[in-house]
Design a protein around this motif. Structure first.
Motif, PDB file in Angstrom:
ATOM      1  N   ASN A 109       0.856  -1.183   0.000  1.00  0.00           N
ATOM      2  CA  ASN A 109       0.000   0.000   0.000  1.00  0.00           C
ATOM      3  C   ASN A 109       0.895   1.238   0.000  1.00  0.00           C
ATOM      4  OD1 ASN A 109      -1.748   2.118   0.561  1.00  0.00           O
ATOM      5  ND2 ASN A 109      -3.031   0.880   1.894  1.00  0.00           N
ATOM      6  N   ALA A 110       0.956   1.909  -1.127  1.00  0.00           N
ATOM      7  CA  ALA A 110       1.844   3.063  -1.286  1.00  0.00           C
ATOM      8  C   ALA A 110       1.460   4.213  -0.357  1.00  0.00           C
ATOM      9  CB  ALA A 110       1.845   3.533  -2.735  1.00  0.00           C
ATOM     10  N   LEU A 152      -6.210   7.820   6.168  1.00  0.00           N
ATOM     11  CA  LEU A 152      -5.340   6.757   5.684  1.00  0.00           C
ATOM     12  C   LEU A 152      -5.666   5.451   6.410  1.00  0.00           C
ATOM     13  CD1 LEU A 152      -2.153   8.913   5.723  1.00  0.00           C
ATOM     14  CD2 LEU A 152      -2.787   7.518   3.764  1.00  0.00           C
ATOM     15  N   PRO A 153      -5.363   4.327   5.801  1.00  0.00           N
ATOM     16  CA  PRO A 153      -4.744   4.096   4.492  1.00  0.00           C
ATOM     17  C   PRO A 153      -5.755   4.188   3.342  1.00  0.00           C
ATOM     18  CG  PRO A 153      -5.018   2.005   5.635  1.00  0.00           C
ATOM     19  CD  PRO A 153      -5.508   3.081   6.568  1.00  0.00           C
ATOM     20  N   TYR A 154      -5.227   4.475   2.164  1.00  0.00           N
ATOM     21  CA  TYR A 154      -6.076   4.668   0.992  1.00  0.00           C
ATOM     22  C   TYR A 154      -6.062   3.493   0.019  1.00  0.00           C
ATOM     23  CZ  TYR A 154      -6.120   9.463   2.674  1.00  0.00           C
ATOM     24  OH  TYR A 154      -6.259  10.585   3.440  1.00  0.00           O
ATOM     25  N   GLY A 155      -5.262   2.480   0.259  1.00  0.00           N
ATOM     26  CA  GLY A 155      -5.264   1.303  -0.609  1.00  0.00           C
ATOM     27  C   GLY A 155      -4.695   1.563  -1.997  1.00  0.00           C
ATOM     28  N   VAL A 156      -3.640   2.369  -2.077  1.00  0.00           N
ATOM     29  CA  VAL A 156      -3.022   2.709  -3.365  1.00  0.00           C
ATOM     30  C   VAL A 156      -1.900   1.718  -3.631  1.00  0.00           C
ATOM     31  CG1 VAL A 156      -1.830   4.500  -4.688  1.00  0.00           C
ATOM     32  CG2 VAL A 156      -3.583   5.138  -3.006  1.00  0.00           C
ATOM     33  N   THR A 160       0.655   1.700  -9.602  1.00  0.00           N
ATOM     34  CA  THR A 160      -0.156   2.738 -10.226  1.00  0.00           C
ATOM     35  C   THR A 160       0.632   4.042 -10.300  1.00  0.00           C
ATOM     36  OG1 THR A 160      -1.111   3.499  -8.143  1.00  0.00           O
ATOM     37  CG2 THR A 160      -2.261   1.688  -9.289  1.00  0.00           C
ATOM     38  N   VAL A 161       0.140   4.982 -11.099  1.00  0.00           N
ATOM     39  CA  VAL A 161       0.809   6.277 -11.225  1.00  0.00           C
ATOM     40  C   VAL A 161       0.879   6.963  -9.857  1.00  0.00           C
ATOM     41  CG1 VAL A 161       0.658   8.589 -12.242  1.00  0.00           C
ATOM     42  CG2 VAL A 161       0.211   6.567 -13.654  1.00  0.00           C
ATOM     43  N   ALA A 162      -0.245   7.016  -9.155  1.00  0.00           N
ATOM     44  CA  ALA A 162      -0.262   7.644  -7.833  1.00  0.00           C
ATOM     45  C   ALA A 162       0.640   6.881  -6.867  1.00  0.00           C
ATOM     46  CB  ALA A 162      -1.687   7.706  -7.290  1.00  0.00           C
ATOM     47  N   GLY A 163       0.634   5.553  -6.955  1.00  0.00           N
ATOM     48  CA  GLY A 163       1.482   4.737  -6.093  1.00  0.00           C
ATOM     49  C   GLY A 163       2.953   5.006  -6.326  1.00  0.00           C
ATOM     50  N   GLN A 164       3.338   5.136  -7.582  1.00  0.00           N
ATOM     51  CA  GLN A 164       4.730   5.449  -7.902  1.00  0.00           C
ATOM     52  C   GLN A 164       5.118   6.823  -7.369  1.00  0.00           C
ATOM     53  OE1 GLN A 164       5.142   4.902 -12.135  1.00  0.00           O
ATOM     54  NE2 GLN A 164       4.971   2.679 -11.992  1.00  0.00           N
ATOM     55  N   GLN A 165       4.194   7.779  -7.463  1.00  0.00           N
ATOM     56  CA  GLN A 165       4.462   9.113  -6.909  1.00  0.00           C
ATOM     57  C   GLN A 165       4.652   9.043  -5.399  1.00  0.00           C
ATOM     58  OE1 GLN A 165       0.932  11.061  -8.424  1.00  0.00           O
ATOM     59  NE2 GLN A 165       2.110  12.132 -10.012  1.00  0.00           N
TER      60      GLN A 165
END
Length: 185
Positions: A109-110, A152-156, A160-165
């Motif tokens: 989870n990012a 939080l947590p948001y389950g990213v 994913t793009v947001a996860g990589q960020q």
């Protein structure tokens, strides 16, 4: 230690510390490298070179602990927190909620990966670490988390793009602001 340091019997304190073999000392008065306690007592005895060596050992131990697990210190020692709440994104969290987040395994989870480092860095800044090197990264991390509603947590997921960020910002915070400017005593 306190009695020895302030009572003038530094040798008694050093003798007591020699029987303590762990590198990290934690009790109700202090949490930090044992070498820091040794250094203080040696300095009170006028043994400046030995004290300097112990101060260096204390710094290395704090850095080692930070590298081993940068959030562990804040998770395990909330009594030393300089604040009772923090804002992550646009949401305010109590100390209890922040400690729960720090204790939550990232598990892919990012948002948790970022939250761990964001909490540690914000606590470091509140404790006295220079905020200038991390200011823009903190702002970027908060802006990214503010895109999500609720707590939080948001389950990213990291791919994913947001996860990589989030993972990238977490690494940047770790490199820029994850060091302690002083020991928490």
């Amino acid at each position: 230690f306190l009695y020895a340091a302030f009572g003038g019997d530094a040798e008694a304190g050093l003798t007591a510390l020699r029987s303590f073999t762990q590198k990290w000392f934690t009790d109700f008065e202090y949490a930090g490298p044992t070498a820091l306690l040794n250094a203080c007592l040696l300095e009170r005895q006028g043994k400046t070179e030995l004290a300097r060596q112990q101060y260096e050992a204390a710094l290395l131990e704090a850095q080692r602990m930070k590298v081993a697990d940068p959030t562990r210190i804040w998770l395990n020692h909330a009594e030393f927190w300089p604040v009772n709440s923090l804002t992550l994104g646009s949401v305010s969290y109590t100390q209890a909620e922040l400690r729960a987040l720090l204790g939550t395994p990232a598990g892919g989870n990012a948002s948790v990966i970022l939250a761990h480092q964001l909490i540690a860095t914000k606590l470091n800044v509140a404790w006295g670490t220079d905020p200038v090197p991390v200011a823009l990264t903190l702002q970027d991390a908060d802006t990214l988390l503010a895109l999500y509603s609720g707590k939080l947590p948001y389950g990213v997921r990291p791919p994913t793009v947001a996860g990589q960020q989030m993972v990238t910002l977490s690494k940047a915070l770790d490199m820029q602001g994850g060091t302690f400017s002083r020991f928490y005593v």
